[in-house]
Motif scaffolding. Structure first.
Motif, PDB file in Angstrom:
ATOM      1  N   MET A  41       0.944  -1.500   0.006  1.00  0.00           N
ATOM      2  CA  MET A  41      -0.105  -0.140   0.110  1.00  0.00           C
ATOM      3  C   MET A  41       0.811   1.133  -0.104  1.00  0.00           C
ATOM      4  SD  MET A  41      -3.025   1.055   2.641  1.00  0.00           S
ATOM      5  CE  MET A  41      -2.920  -0.476   3.390  1.00  0.00           C
ATOM      6  N   ALA A  42       0.355   2.184  -0.867  1.00  0.00           N
ATOM      7  CA  ALA A  42       1.319   3.307  -0.858  1.00  0.00           C
ATOM      8  C   ALA A  42       1.182   4.332   0.302  1.00  0.00           C
ATOM      9  CB  ALA A  42       0.935   4.317  -1.958  1.00  0.00           C
ATOM     10  N   ASN A  43       2.257   5.052   0.699  1.00  0.00           N
ATOM     11  CA  ASN A  43       2.023   5.741   1.950  1.00  0.00           C
ATOM     12  C   ASN A  43       0.831   6.785   2.077  1.00  0.00           C
ATOM     13  OD1 ASN A  43       4.231   4.690   3.139  1.00  0.00           O
ATOM     14  ND2 ASN A  43       5.637   6.143   2.452  1.00  0.00           N
ATOM     15  N   GLU A  59      -6.715   2.038  -6.886  1.00  0.00           N
ATOM     16  CA  GLU A  59      -8.015   2.260  -7.105  1.00  0.00           C
ATOM     17  C   GLU A  59      -9.081   1.739  -6.303  1.00  0.00           C
ATOM     18  OE1 GLU A  59     -10.753   4.870  -8.633  1.00  0.00           O
ATOM     19  OE2 GLU A  59      -8.650   4.990  -9.211  1.00  0.00           O
ATOM     20  N   GLN A  60      -8.782   0.288  -6.189  1.00  0.00           N
ATOM     21  CA  GLN A  60      -9.767  -0.240  -5.236  1.00  0.00           C
ATOM     22  C   GLN A  60      -9.729   0.258  -3.763  1.00  0.00           C
ATOM     23  OE1 GLN A  60     -11.884  -2.562  -6.423  1.00  0.00           O
ATOM     24  NE2 GLN A  60     -12.598  -3.269  -4.493  1.00  0.00           N
ATOM     25  N   ILE A  61      -8.581   0.510  -3.423  1.00  0.00           N
ATOM     26  CA  ILE A  61      -8.203   1.049  -2.091  1.00  0.00           C
ATOM     27  C   ILE A  61      -9.207   2.237  -1.926  1.00  0.00           C
ATOM     28  CG2 ILE A  61      -6.662   1.988  -0.425  1.00  0.00           C
ATOM     29  CD1 ILE A  61      -4.617  -0.055  -1.475  1.00  0.00           C
ATOM     30  N   ARG A  62      -9.137   3.164  -2.766  1.00  0.00           N
ATOM     31  CA  ARG A  62      -9.940   4.482  -2.786  1.00  0.00           C
ATOM     32  C   ARG A  62     -11.301   4.191  -2.817  1.00  0.00           C
ATOM     33  NH1 ARG A  62      -5.652   5.956  -6.646  1.00  0.00           N
ATOM     34  NH2 ARG A  62      -4.397   7.503  -5.697  1.00  0.00           N
TER      35      ARG A  62
END
Length: 92
Positions: free
Chosen positions: A1-3, A48-51
């Motif tokens: 996961m990006a910061n 995109e799914q995390i958003r």
């Protein structure tokens, strides 16, 4: 996961945890459901799914706030107004 996404997810979790204190079925029930929902999606890596999941979480926050406002409104209404069925039975 990006910061930046990681910080958003943590912020969302903390906000939901805070709002769960007043949940009608109890904070322990809410905390358990919250943890299971986050653990179910722990392997999602697509930004995109995390958003989308964060957006769904923010929708849940709005729904919880509406639930709590309705609960407060009903409590205030009970304190200051007579029940409607009592008024209907009065002979004026």
């Amino acid at each position: 996961m990006a910061n930046p996404l990681k910080s958003e997810v943590i912020r969302l979790y903390k906000n939901l945890l805070y709002l769960g204190r007043d949940y009608p079925e109890g904070s322990a029930f809410f905390r358990q459901r919250l943890k299971s929902a986050f653990m179910k999606n722990k392997d999602v890596t697509d930004p995109e799914q995390i958003r989308k999941l964060v957006g769904r979480g923010e929708f849940v926050i709005k729904e919880l706030e509406a639930l709590y406002f309705l609960k407060k409104y009903r409590a205030m209404k009970k304190r200051y107004y007579e029940p409607e069925n009592v008024i209907a039975h009065c002979n004026f």
